[in-house]
Every structure is written in C-alpha cells, then in structure tokens.
Design a protein around this motif. Sequence first.
Motif, PDB file in Angstrom:
ATOM      1  N   PHE A  45      22.002  64.145  -7.982  1.00  0.00           N
ATOM      2  CA  PHE A  45      23.360  64.519  -8.366  1.00  0.00           C
ATOM      3  C   PHE A  45      23.417  64.963  -9.818  1.00  0.00           C
ATOM      4  N   ARG A  46      22.696  64.269 -10.687  1.00  0.00           N
ATOM      5  CA  ARG A  46      22.696  64.636 -12.110  1.00  0.00           C
ATOM      6  C   ARG A  46      22.094  66.012 -12.315  1.00  0.00           C
ATOM      7  N   ARG A  47      21.007  66.318 -11.602  1.00  0.00           N
ATOM      8  CA  ARG A  47      20.390  67.634 -11.730  1.00  0.00           C
ATOM      9  C   ARG A  47      21.324  68.724 -11.207  1.00  0.00           C
ATOM     10  N   LEU A  48      21.967  68.474 -10.075  1.00  0.00           N
ATOM     11  CA  LEU A  48      22.903  69.457  -9.523  1.00  0.00           C
ATOM     12  C   LEU A  48      24.053  69.699 -10.487  1.00  0.00           C
ATOM     13  N   PHE A  49      24.607  68.615 -11.008  1.00  0.00           N
ATOM     14  CA  PHE A  49      25.700  68.726 -11.978  1.00  0.00           C
ATOM     15  C   PHE A  49      25.243  69.482 -13.217  1.00  0.00           C
ATOM     16  N   GLY A  50      24.024  69.166 -13.684  1.00  0.00           N
ATOM     17  CA  GLY A  50      23.493  69.837 -14.865  1.00  0.00           C
ATOM     18  C   GLY A  50      23.290  71.319 -14.639  1.00  0.00           C
ATOM     19  N   PHE A  51      22.776  71.693 -13.457  1.00  0.00           N
ATOM     20  CA  PHE A  51      22.565  73.106 -13.146  1.00  0.00           C
ATOM     21  C   PHE A  51      23.888  73.861 -13.094  1.00  0.00           C
ATOM     22  N   ILE A  52      24.928  73.227 -12.549  1.00  0.00           N
ATOM     23  CA  ILE A  52      26.234  73.883 -12.466  1.00  0.00           C
ATOM     24  C   ILE A  52      26.775  74.175 -13.864  1.00  0.00           C
TER      25      ILE A  52
END
Length: 479
Positions: A45-52
Amino acid sequence: MTEKIKIKDVTPVKIEKSAVQITKPSYSARNRIYVRKVQGAFETFRRLFGFIFLGIFAIGPWISYAGQQAILFDLAEQRFNIFGLTLWPQDLTLLAYTLIVSAFALFFITTFAGRVWCGFMCPQTTWTYIFIWFEEKTEGARNKRIKLDQRKMDVDKFIRKAAKHTAWVLVALLTSLTFVGYFVPINELFIDFFTLNVGFWAGFWVIFFTVCTYGNAGYMREIMCTHMCPYARFQSAMFDKDTFTVAYDANRGEKRGPRSRKLSSDEVKQKGLGDCVDCNLCVQVCPTGIDIRNGLQYECINCGACVDACNGVMEKMGYAKNLISFNSEHQLAGGETKIIRPKLVAYAFVLAVMSTLLVWDVVSRVPLEVDIIRDRNSLDRETVDGLIENVYTLKILNKGQSTQTYTIKVKGLENATYFGDKELTVEGGGVYTLPISVAVNPMQIEAGTKQIYFHVQTIGDNDNVIEVEEPTTFIYTGV
C-alpha cells in the motif's frame, strides 16, 4: 569562651594521573541504519501510494491548459496559475484558508491514526525509499551492504558505490528540475539547463535542491525525521489513548525468546515464552532504527514495515498475526477504542468549516479587481468651463488568463461628466492604469463629500458578464 571552633580541612589533595578516570561523552555517534527489504500489505500500500503521489508530482508541471502551463507559481510576475484559476498577492485569504485546512487535516489524521503522514505520504520518506531501492540494486541486500562497507576499497566496491551515487545524483537532479519547474516554465527550464543557457537564479535553485535531495534522502534520512522535522516533537500533543499507532502487544509477546517451529503451543508456554521469537526483524526493517517493542517512541513514523515483518514471522511459526499492529492503547489494555471523541470531533468540525470557506472563496471569486487612488495634490479644482473636478487613477487588474474588454461608468452623481477612456482592453493577468477625472456643475451639488461608484464591466460575452462596482468619494470644498 571554652567552645572550640570546628575547622574544615581544605588542604588540596594531589591526585595521581593514573587515578583520573576519563569519562566517555554523553552522546554516541550515529550508527548507520541498513534497512532490510520487507514485503506485506502495508509495504504494498505504501509503494502504491508513493507511486501515485510521485506520478502527480512528476506529471504536474508538464500539463497544459488553454495553451499554457496548467500549474505555474510564477514568483517573478507574482501570480499563481492553477489551470483556469489565476491567484495574485491580493488573494491572500485563499492561501490562508489552504494552510489552515492543511494544518487541521494533519491534526485530524494524527489524532485518528498517528503519524501516518510521515510513513505513507511525506516526500522525505518517499525519496528515502527510492534511494534505498537503488542502494539494494547496486550493493545488494542488507547483509551484503554491511559487509561491503566493512570491506576495503577494491574495484568491485568502487564500481558498486559509483553506480549507486550516480543513480542518486540523477534522481536528485530530476527531482530538482521538476520542483523548480513549478515556478519556472518547465519546457524552457529543461532545454536551457542542459544547453547551459539557464539563468543564474533558476540554475542556482536547481543545484541547491539537487544537493538537498541527495543529502536528505541519501545520507541524513532518519535524522530529518527524528531531529529536524518539528512534527515529530509536537505530535504527542495530538495523541490520546484511542489513537491508532503501530504498537507491540507485550502481554502476548513476552517473554521473548527463540524456539523451534516444531514446539507445540503448550511446550512454548511451559518454557514461559510468549509469541515474540526475538528475531529482531522489526528493528532491521525500521527506517528510523527503533525497536517498537520498547513502546511508543517519537521516532516511529507509522510506516507499518515492522507490522509486515512480524506478520511474516508469525505466519511461518503458525501463530496468529498482529503481534505488532496498528492499535490503540485502550485496545491493548483490553478495552474498546472510542472512534468518536471530543478532540476528533472538534478537529473534524473546524476542518469542515475551513474547507467550506475555502471552496466558497474560490467559487465566489471575481476575476476582476478595481483599485481607485484619489489625486492627493488637491481635493478638488475648477476647470476652464467652471465645473468642479476630482482627479482619480484607476487600476484595473484582470485576474483571468484571457484578454478582456471593459467599459467604465460613473454612478452616484447626477449630470456628472466623465473624462477618460470609457472602454479599454486588458490582457490576461495584466494591470491597466488609467488616469481619469469626474466633473460636475457646482450649481447641482452641495459642498461636502459625496460617495460615488466606478462601475467596470466586461463586454463581448453576455453569458459570462463580470462586473465590479468600487466606491470612492467626490469632494467639493465650496470655496
């Protein structure tokens, strides 16, 4: 006088140098943190949020709207373009509302879920993990990086270090160019920078932010979170016993200790052990290097890395997950978490009110501003025709991004004569200065001060008429 006076012997005692103990300084040097790679729900989730958010940051300055850069904070021209909205220094209330909304949103989130901003959305955390990713790709996993740093410099170590720092510099440079591109037209910035034709200040800020990004994400890392960021210090004022934070369940985990997977739960209990196998993975994956088992600490950024690491171990051991989890103090003590509570409701109320005011200010904003300046040299004067005249200077600011044509009328003074341009054109974001005068027959006005209005209105588009009426005074001294 038979009593004796007590005398204290203060003869200096010679101390041998060998008897002197040299104390160590009360501080210790910073130990480098080698963050271990972890996989799990929070990490995904943190990586997805960071990519967004990283994607929004990278693409933002490249978006065009109405033939120009959609988001441009032009400090030289003192205007901010946000798609179809142009903000000027006169729109200070919008900035104030935005900052207040951001502050109370942070307070609300912190009261509810702790320091999740730091763990999932903070640029320092995002860029630190980006730099760690390049570090892993060039130098290997955690144990390999430790051994590499302990090794003397050789060809292999030099190549790996050079590749890592090259990648860091390139990422820092692209980050800096993108950030400065929000304040300088980004198309020109990239071309001018790589052709060495960039202006002094633009080039200075690109280099400055490149160095800052390289230093912060490459070297300082957790120091920014634990020593330089003020949020780490005052966040405790917003915490309460119902705040969800990353916490270790000591009742379930203690006493810690290693054990074989083959041991049954009864055999583990007979040894007096809890569920914590004391593997220290929760410490190895922590970007700030703390041990969450020591309780709530201000260094914790609530990234959830230790939760993923511990859940992975619990799954392998066949134990229940969430020995480390997002939990409240009340829940860990066996009680229930109160979601709705006075502090949280108060933050939510203020956040809703300020957000409403911000939206209302944006919606009701008129993209036209008229400023009137009276001639201070004389209150009034008599013309050659015997009229009483007042002189003004009109400043018409077109806050929009397209060229507009305006008409000017005087209201509030009957039979007044207007001297000056009655129709003018102002380009988008332009300011038009117009000297004018208003005159009236002295027989049709009494001595004193009378309020009048300058009415400025757009022409050419009957469906979207913009008009402003600005008051001022007309003075007749009667002399």
